[in-house]
Design an enzyme around this catalytic site. Structure first.
Site, PDB file in Angstrom:
ATOM      1  N   HIS A  38      -4.003  -5.747   2.701  1.00  0.00           N
ATOM      2  CA  HIS A  38      -3.736  -5.900   4.127  1.00  0.00           C
ATOM      3  C   HIS A  38      -4.330  -7.234   4.525  1.00  0.00           C
ATOM      4  O   HIS A  38      -4.805  -7.988   3.709  1.00  0.00           O
ATOM      5  CB  HIS A  38      -4.351  -4.749   4.915  1.00  0.00           C
ATOM      6  CG  HIS A  38      -3.827  -3.420   4.487  1.00  0.00           C
ATOM      7  ND1 HIS A  38      -2.515  -3.064   4.664  1.00  0.00           N
ATOM      8  CD2 HIS A  38      -4.423  -2.383   3.851  1.00  0.00           C
ATOM      9  CE1 HIS A  38      -2.336  -1.845   4.179  1.00  0.00           C
ATOM     10  NE2 HIS A  38      -3.461  -1.407   3.673  1.00  0.00           N
TER      11      HIS A  38
ATOM     12  N   CYS B 104       0.814  -1.219   0.000  1.00  0.00           N
ATOM     13  CA  CYS B 104       0.000   0.000   0.000  1.00  0.00           C
ATOM     14  C   CYS B 104       0.852   1.276   0.000  1.00  0.00           C
ATOM     15  O   CYS B 104       1.431   1.603  -1.019  1.00  0.00           O
ATOM     16  CB  CYS B 104      -0.960  -0.060   1.182  1.00  0.00           C
ATOM     17  SG  CYS B 104      -2.485   0.809   0.882  1.00  0.00           S
TER      18      CYS B 104
HETATM   19  N1  GLN Z   1      -2.416   6.604   2.405  1.00  0.00           N
HETATM   20  C1  GLN Z   1      -2.426   5.764   1.237  1.00  0.00           C
HETATM   21  C2  GLN Z   1      -3.792   5.710   0.552  1.00  0.00           C
HETATM   22  O1  GLN Z   1      -4.787   6.033   1.149  1.00  0.00           O
HETATM   23  C3  GLN Z   1      -1.961   4.368   1.589  1.00  0.00           C
HETATM   24  C4  GLN Z   1      -2.940   3.657   2.450  1.00  0.00           C
HETATM   25  C5  GLN Z   1      -2.430   2.368   2.965  1.00  0.00           C
HETATM   26  O2  GLN Z   1      -1.237   2.176   3.143  1.00  0.00           O
HETATM   27  N2  GLN Z   1      -3.355   1.504   3.302  1.00  0.00           N
HETATM   28  O3  GLN Z   1      -3.887   5.341  -0.604  1.00  0.00           O
END
Ligand code: GLN
Length: 238
Positions: free
Chosen positions: A198, A99
């Protein structure tokens, strides 16, 4: 005495004190769990703003997800780590980027407030924003080379578009994936695995943990007989 593992791996948890939401640290626990079954142990070091990253000190690495604010903080330090991370990746050592970490391996990420967060530009993707919306929910993809299915949970604002030299981790079966448009999810470049999953990804998809561990062992112990490691059976956990 059977207690000592035969193989020893060193893992760098890149910015593990800043990019640590969404339980991505569970990926390290999963790697240690499968490593044990491969007669290997893994020690872990967090490499953050104040630390140098020396690629020769590490055999594998995790670059986790986080909120936009922490990504901005990390982004400012990335030029200090760029040469080391570039060498690590291009030497073929395995890196798992989830992510926010995935976004920061590419050219840039436009955050939810419209700010441009520069990335490392080591991989050729870029990430745009979306207005008042996030991709949130369960996701299933299929890796078309192995025919393996991977399961996870995505939660991201960013919409990532792959570039040169990158192939997707999988084709979206259900969920949104990289951008909700082109049915790709994640990226593979050499032994770097990127994903929006995740869950954490490796606890639910041990086959990916196995690929990462084998890559690390093959790189560090080129003359070892790893046939029993290759034969390790992964039980599905979803
Ligand atoms: N902040 C980033 C987004 O919203 C990454 C989010 C994350 O790592 N889950 O795309």
């Amino acid at each position: 005495n059977g207690l000592m593992a035969k193989y020893h791996l060193h893992l760098a948890h890149l910015y593990g004190d800043l990019l640590n939401t969404y339980s991505d640290v569970g990926n390290i626990i999963a790697l240690q769990y499968y490593a044990k079954q491969m007669d290997a142990d893994i020690d872990v070091k967090v490499i953050s703003i104040d630390n140098d990253f020396n690629p020769q000190d590490f055999d594998l690495a995790l670059f986790g997800g986080g909120q936009d604010y922490e990504q901005l903080v990390v982004s400012k330090d990335l030029p200090n780590k760029k040469a080391g991370i570039d060498k690590f990746i291009n030497d073929g050592k395995p890196l798992l980027a989830i992510c926010g970490g995935y976004q920061l391996l590419g050219h840039y990420y436009i955050g939810a407030d419209g700010e441009k967060i520069p990335g490392l530009g080591i991989l050729d993707h870029y990430t745009l924003s979306q207005d008042n919306h996030r991709f949130i929910g369960d996701i299933t993809i299929k890796n078309e080379e192995s025919n393996q299915e991977y399961h996870g949970f995505e939660n991201h604002n960013g919409r990532t578009f792959l570039g040169k030299g990158e192939r997707p981790l999988g084709k979206v079966i259900s969920g949104n994936g990289n951008n909700g448009e082109d049915h790709t999810e994640g990226a593979i470049y050499k032994n770097t695995y990127c994903s929006y999953f995740h869950g954490p990804i490796l606890t639910r998809n041990g086959e990916i943990a196995k690929k990462i561990l084998l890559a690390a062992l093959e790189h560090k112990y080129p003359d070892a007989d790893l046939s029993s490691q290759k034969a390790l059976k992964i039980k599905p956990t979803f």
